[in-house]
Design an enzyme around this catalytic site. Structure first.
Site, PDB file in Angstrom:
ATOM      1  N   THR A   1      -5.523   7.888  -4.532  1.00  0.00           N
ATOM      2  CA  THR A   1      -5.363   8.072  -3.090  1.00  0.00           C
ATOM      3  C   THR A   1      -4.315   8.956  -2.782  1.00  0.00           C
ATOM      4  OG1 THR A   1      -6.190   6.116  -2.844  1.00  0.00           O
ATOM      5  CG2 THR A   1      -5.052   6.983  -0.985  1.00  0.00           C
ATOM      6  N   GLU A  11       0.749  -1.110  -0.036  1.00  0.00           N
ATOM      7  CA  GLU A  11      -0.146   0.105  -0.139  1.00  0.00           C
ATOM      8  C   GLU A  11       0.831   1.212  -0.043  1.00  0.00           C
ATOM      9  OE1 GLU A  11      -2.766  -0.450  -1.109  1.00  0.00           O
ATOM     10  OE2 GLU A  11      -4.242   0.030   0.320  1.00  0.00           O
TER      11      GLU A  11
HETATM   12  N1  HSE Z   1      -8.009   5.833   4.406  1.00  0.00           N
HETATM   13  C1  HSE Z   1      -7.652   6.058   3.011  1.00  0.00           C
HETATM   14  C2  HSE Z   1      -7.845   7.540   2.655  1.00  0.00           C
HETATM   15  C3  HSE Z   1      -8.130   5.073   2.274  1.00  0.00           C
HETATM   16  O1  HSE Z   1      -9.100   7.800   2.742  1.00  0.00           O
HETATM   17  O2  HSE Z   1      -7.036   7.925   2.348  1.00  0.00           O
HETATM   18  C4  HSE Z   1      -7.850   4.952   0.771  1.00  0.00           C
HETATM   19  O3  HSE Z   1      -8.716   4.079   0.136  1.00  0.00           O
END
Ligand code: HSE
Length: 319
Positions: free
Chosen positions: A187, A134
């Site tokens: 993201t 990730e």
């Molecule tokens: N918690 C992360 C965000 C998840 O919201 O950036 C990304 O899929």
């Protein structure tokens, strides 16, 4: 090391991270959609990505630049440095959809490699490798996608260092509706938008909702879940990138959803519902909103997935 088979096909589920009030700490898996991989052991050592299907040519075949490749390399480095594996990836999840696309690919690879090589890794090792993947994919080792994809269920990450995970009970009638408006959001970029600090009064309301949501799951209290589905941190900043976001939310609520918000960093919007019929009604209402506005989209309705990755019959892939 004993090798149990030469090839395996694994499905790993999509995930909804954040779940409105639980930024970076809540996540759950759904039964569908998801990614599939075929892993085949090779004589030549190392990780080879043979092909990627369904990504529109967007993903790299270089194992250093691909979440599935990074996950496989971490695994082999730790447990089977002489082994070689070939990966064929079938993307069921759109990239940049907020459905944990990179995480599902990594989870499928890690689960499959562990099986192929006779289970040298334990659950914690797999989570650790998933977090590393990730980090490469999104620039941050957040686990609210890869952990529920690997473990299934509804997960709280109480601590990252040391890693401490808690599995919530899943209220029996809980269903999820997903609407993906065919928009790619990275993201990495969506995280850069977020404030680095929040006012104390905002924080108080946010952690009250996070705790309320956790209690709602434990008590199967659907109304408490509903009242707690308020995000004051990520949603207000990210909503502008999702077409008709507030109208979608309003539509979902009027159709009977317990609550709705952005899935992960978007662009998918999820709604939690009590019962499959309500989830279907909510899906129809949200779909109509997009259809009437000529916005193309995909939708899914799913229960919460409690098993995580599963083995798929290889024959079905060869037909
Ligand atoms: N918690 C992360 C965000 C998840 O919201 O950036 C990304 O899929």
């Amino acid at each position: 090391m004993k090798k149990h088979a030469q090839s395996i096909c694994v499905f790993a589920p999509a995930t909804v991270a954040n779940v409105s009030c639980g930024f970076d700490v809540f996540g759950f898996a759904v039964d569908e959609p998801g990614d599939e991989v075929i892993l085949t052991l090779r004589e030549e050592k190392g990780v080879f990505i043979k092909a990627i299907h369904g990504d529109g040519g967007k993903l790299s075949l270089d194992p250093d630049k691909n979440t599935a490749g990074v996950a496989a390399q971490s695994f082999l480095k730790a447990f089977a440095s002489d082994a070689g594996v070939e990966i064929e990836l079938f993307k069921g999840l759109p990239i940049g959809s907020g459905l944990g696309s990179s995480a599902a690919s990594a989870a499928a690879v890690l689960f499959g490699l562990n099986r192929l090589l006779g289970h040298p890794a334990d659950g914690k090792d797999l989570l650790h490798f998933g977090l590393q993947a990730e980090k490469v994919a999104c620039g941050s080792a957040h686990g609210d996608n890869v952990i529920p994809s690997l473990l299934g269920g509804f997960v709280l990450i109480r601590s990252y260092d040391p890693l401490e995970i808690y599995h919530f009970p899943i209220p029996e009638e809980l269903f999820c509706t997903l609407i993906y408006p065919n928009i790619e959001i990275e993201t990495r970029n969506a995280r850069e938008l977020l404030p680095t600090s929040i006012p104390l009064q905002t924080a108080i309301r946010q952690w009250a909702n996070t705790a309320g949501f956790a209690a709602g799951l434990c008590l199967s209290d659907y109304q408490l879940l509903s009242r707690s589905m308020v995000d004051l941190v990520a949603e207000p900043v990210r909503a502008q990138y999702i077409p008709k976001f507030y109208e979608l939310k309003d539509t979902a609520q009027k159709a009977g959803a317990l609550g709705s918000s952005i899935s992960g960093s978007g662009s998918t919007v999820f709604a939690l519902c009590r019962g499959k019929d309500t989830a279907k009604r909510v899906c129809d209402a949200m779909s109509s909103l997009y259809q009437n506005a000529s916005i193309s989209f995909k939708s899914w309705i799913s229960p919460i997935n409690s098993e995580g990755p599963r083995i798929v019959n290889l024959e079905s892939k060869n037909q």
